[in-house]
Design an enzyme around this catalytic site. Structure first.
Site, PDB file in Angstrom:
ATOM      1  N   TRP A 255       0.537  -0.810  -0.270  1.00  0.00           N
ATOM      2  CA  TRP A 255      -0.080   0.223   0.012  1.00  0.00           C
ATOM      3  C   TRP A 255       1.041   1.383  -0.306  1.00  0.00           C
ATOM      4  O   TRP A 255       0.518   2.369  -0.708  1.00  0.00           O
ATOM      5  CB  TRP A 255      -1.152   0.090   1.006  1.00  0.00           C
ATOM      6  CG  TRP A 255      -2.495  -0.574   1.288  1.00  0.00           C
ATOM      7  CD1 TRP A 255      -2.635  -1.964   1.596  1.00  0.00           C
ATOM      8  CD2 TRP A 255      -2.991  -0.742  -0.327  1.00  0.00           C
ATOM      9  NE1 TRP A 255      -3.845  -2.360   0.940  1.00  0.00           N
ATOM     10  CE2 TRP A 255      -3.762  -2.158  -0.384  1.00  0.00           C
ATOM     11  CE3 TRP A 255      -3.329  -0.431  -1.347  1.00  0.00           C
ATOM     12  CZ2 TRP A 255      -4.552  -2.073  -1.111  1.00  0.00           C
ATOM     13  CZ3 TRP A 255      -3.808  -0.294  -2.249  1.00  0.00           C
ATOM     14  CH2 TRP A 255      -4.813  -1.200  -1.884  1.00  0.00           C
TER      15      TRP A 255
ATOM     16  N   ASP B 194      -1.266   7.117   6.330  1.00  0.00           N
ATOM     17  CA  ASP B 194      -2.362   6.122   6.005  1.00  0.00           C
ATOM     18  C   ASP B 194      -2.283   4.761   6.997  1.00  0.00           C
ATOM     19  O   ASP B 194      -1.205   4.710   7.240  1.00  0.00           O
ATOM     20  CB  ASP B 194      -2.168   5.664   5.288  1.00  0.00           C
ATOM     21  CG  ASP B 194      -3.421   4.810   4.383  1.00  0.00           C
ATOM     22  OD1 ASP B 194      -3.863   4.291   4.939  1.00  0.00           O
ATOM     23  OD2 ASP B 194      -2.342   4.840   3.081  1.00  0.00           O
TER      24      ASP B 194
ATOM     25  N   LYS C 241     -12.039  -1.401   6.458  1.00  0.00           N
ATOM     26  CA  LYS C 241     -10.807  -2.666   7.638  1.00  0.00           C
ATOM     27  C   LYS C 241     -11.167  -2.646   8.905  1.00  0.00           C
ATOM     28  O   LYS C 241     -11.585  -3.753   9.009  1.00  0.00           O
ATOM     29  CB  LYS C 241      -9.144  -2.200   6.553  1.00  0.00           C
ATOM     30  CG  LYS C 241      -8.959  -1.257   6.413  1.00  0.00           C
ATOM     31  CD  LYS C 241      -8.036  -2.950   5.230  1.00  0.00           C
ATOM     32  CE  LYS C 241      -8.031  -2.815   3.314  1.00  0.00           C
ATOM     33  NZ  LYS C 241      -7.191  -1.909   2.876  1.00  0.00           N
TER      34      LYS C 241
HETATM   35  C1  LIG Z   1      -6.508  -1.713   1.509  1.00  0.00           C
HETATM   36  C2  LIG Z   1      -6.101   0.159   2.307  1.00  0.00           C
HETATM   37  C3  LIG Z   1      -5.972   0.957   0.776  1.00  0.00           C
HETATM   38  C4  LIG Z   1      -6.779   0.981  -0.266  1.00  0.00           C
HETATM   39  O1  LIG Z   1      -8.059   1.244  -0.060  1.00  0.00           O
HETATM   40  P1  LIG Z   1      -9.268   1.706  -0.961  1.00  0.00           P
HETATM   41  O2  LIG Z   1     -10.225   3.112   0.287  1.00  0.00           O
HETATM   42  O3  LIG Z   1      -9.398   1.105  -1.448  1.00  0.00           O
HETATM   43  O4  LIG Z   1      -8.313   3.348  -1.951  1.00  0.00           O
HETATM   44  C5  LIG Z   1      -4.607   1.966   0.781  1.00  0.00           C
HETATM   45  N1  LIG Z   1      -3.630   1.944   1.795  1.00  0.00           N
HETATM   46  C6  LIG Z   1      -3.934   1.039   3.121  1.00  0.00           C
HETATM   47  C7  LIG Z   1      -2.670   1.002   4.371  1.00  0.00           C
HETATM   48  C8  LIG Z   1      -5.189  -0.203   3.180  1.00  0.00           C
HETATM   49  O5  LIG Z   1      -4.805  -1.273   3.953  1.00  0.00           O
END
Ligand SMILES: *Cc1c(COP(=O)(O)O)cnc(C)c1O
Length: 363
Positions: A104, A174, A198
């Site tokens: 990611w 993030d 998540k």
């Molecule tokens: C799943 C994930 C993403 C992707 O997110 P989207 O909402 O599908 O754009 C980005 N960063 C992390 C850490 C993730 O686990």
């Protein structure tokens, strides 16, 4: 056990049973409103109250003060890969600091490069993303417009157990896959983003916590939808927001506050779950092989392998027959991944550990 409680999916992830029950009721009729949550206006007083409570719950859980905006945006974490550099890197002479610690954080790099220069402080690509960097490997640039990293690499199962960076450089993180899973000194970050799907709700909404100060000198020519200031002024209601997704995040944050009792308690439960599962890996004499180096193991995503892809396939089939779901590794790397987000209970994780022991004994 109810199939929802054995859902180890990497995302969208499992939600607390009580939240699913409240949601089921709200689909037909929100208590006190008399309408389906799917058909209530986003301009209603009721929805303004939902946004206000969601924001207040997040502030209470993290001890976040008024220096921050709490925004509920669309476009997922992926849109933040772009919105961050559009806002903070466009037109800058200095490069922003980025880390490449897994799948990611890698996705954020090309989006940032569209907007300006980035300096890759560290990359785990050569070692196959089995570990995270130590402090002695990171040389942060004190002049960088910001530092960007991912706190929990969802695919590889790697998690930072410390805060990175220099206090004088805006920290941007993030936290999509470990947001509200443990206490976090949010006041040390300038911007935190986390989509809901998540750990805290369904897909469709992304929580952004941003310091007001960070938005002072932004470019003025951004599309309004992608301008944090516009979104802040509109109280996350600039255009039709995902009412249902935000409602669920409100219910989940309420559950965290009142049923679980806050993030210290949540973290305690999450540590017990992770200990159970890593214990099962470590006690298997190499039958199950954890991907991540021990000190960088994620408390949210436990990624591991068996001896051969064939045996992994048998494991997944057998697990599925036993009622477990979502255990297949991310399509980028394969293997097995057990995601043990907040909603997964300790008994569910113990059931998985028992199953793993049984599967090994029957080989
Ligand atoms: C799943 C994930 C993403 C992707 O997110 P989207 O909402 O599908 O754009 C980005 N960063 C992390 C850490 C993730 O686990």
């Amino acid at each position: 056990m109810n199939p929802n409680s054995l859902n180890f999916s990497g995302g969208p992830g499992a939600l607390p049973e009580i939240v699913l029950q409240q949601l089921q009721e709200a689909i037909i009729c929100v208590p006190g409103v008399g309408l389906s949550v799917l058909g209530i206006s986003h301009r209603s007083d009721w929805f303004a109250q939902v946004v206000a409570e969601t924001e207040a719950n997040i502030r209470a859980l993290l001890g976040l003060d008024e220096a921050y905006h709490v925004l509920l945006l669309q476009g997922g974490a992926t849109q933040q890969f772009s919105m961050v550099p559009m806002t903070l890197l466009r037109g800058k002479t200095q490069a922003a600091d980025y880390l490449h610690t897994g799948y990611w954080s890698g996705k954020a790099l090309p989006e940032a490069r569209r907007e300006g220069a980035i300096q890759l402080l560290w990359s785990g690509a050569e070692n196959g993303f089995h570990r995270l960097p130590g402090d002695d490997e990171l040389h942060f640039n004190p002049e960088a417009p910001y530092l960007h990293y991912v706190s929990n690499e969802t695919v590889e199962g790697l998690q930072f157990h410390r805060i990175l960076g220099l206090d004088d450089v805006p920290r941007i993180c993030d936290m999509s896959s470990d947001f509200l899973s443990r206490p976090c000194d949010a006041g040390r970050f300038s911007l935190i983003y986390a989509h809901a799907q998540k750990n805290i709700g369904p897909a469709g909404v992304t929580v952004v916590l941003v310091r007001d100060e960070l938005l002072k000198n932004n470019p003025c020519d951004l599309p309004a939808f992608l301008d944090y200031r516009v979104q802040a002024q509109a109280h996350s209601n600039f255009n039709t927001p995902p009412v249902l997704a935000i409602y669920v995040v409100m219910l989940v944050t309420r559950w965290l506050l009142h049923d679980i009792g806050g993030l210290e308690k949540m973290a305690e439960i999450n540590r017990a779950k992770a200990k159970t599962l890593y214990g099962a890996l470590d006690g298997s004499n190499g039958f199950y092989r954890g991907r991540a180096t021990v000190q960088d193991r994620s408390l949210m995503n436990v990624s591991f392998n068996l001896e051969t892809p064939e045996r992994e396939r048998q494991f997944l089939e057998s697990a599925s027959r036993a009622g477990f779901s979502g255990l297949g590794g991310h399509r980028a790397i394969g293997g097995i991944r057990a995601s043990i987000y907040n909603a997964l209970t300790l008994p569910a994780v113990e059931a998985l550990a028992d199953f793993m022991g049984d599967f090994q004994r029957h080989q």
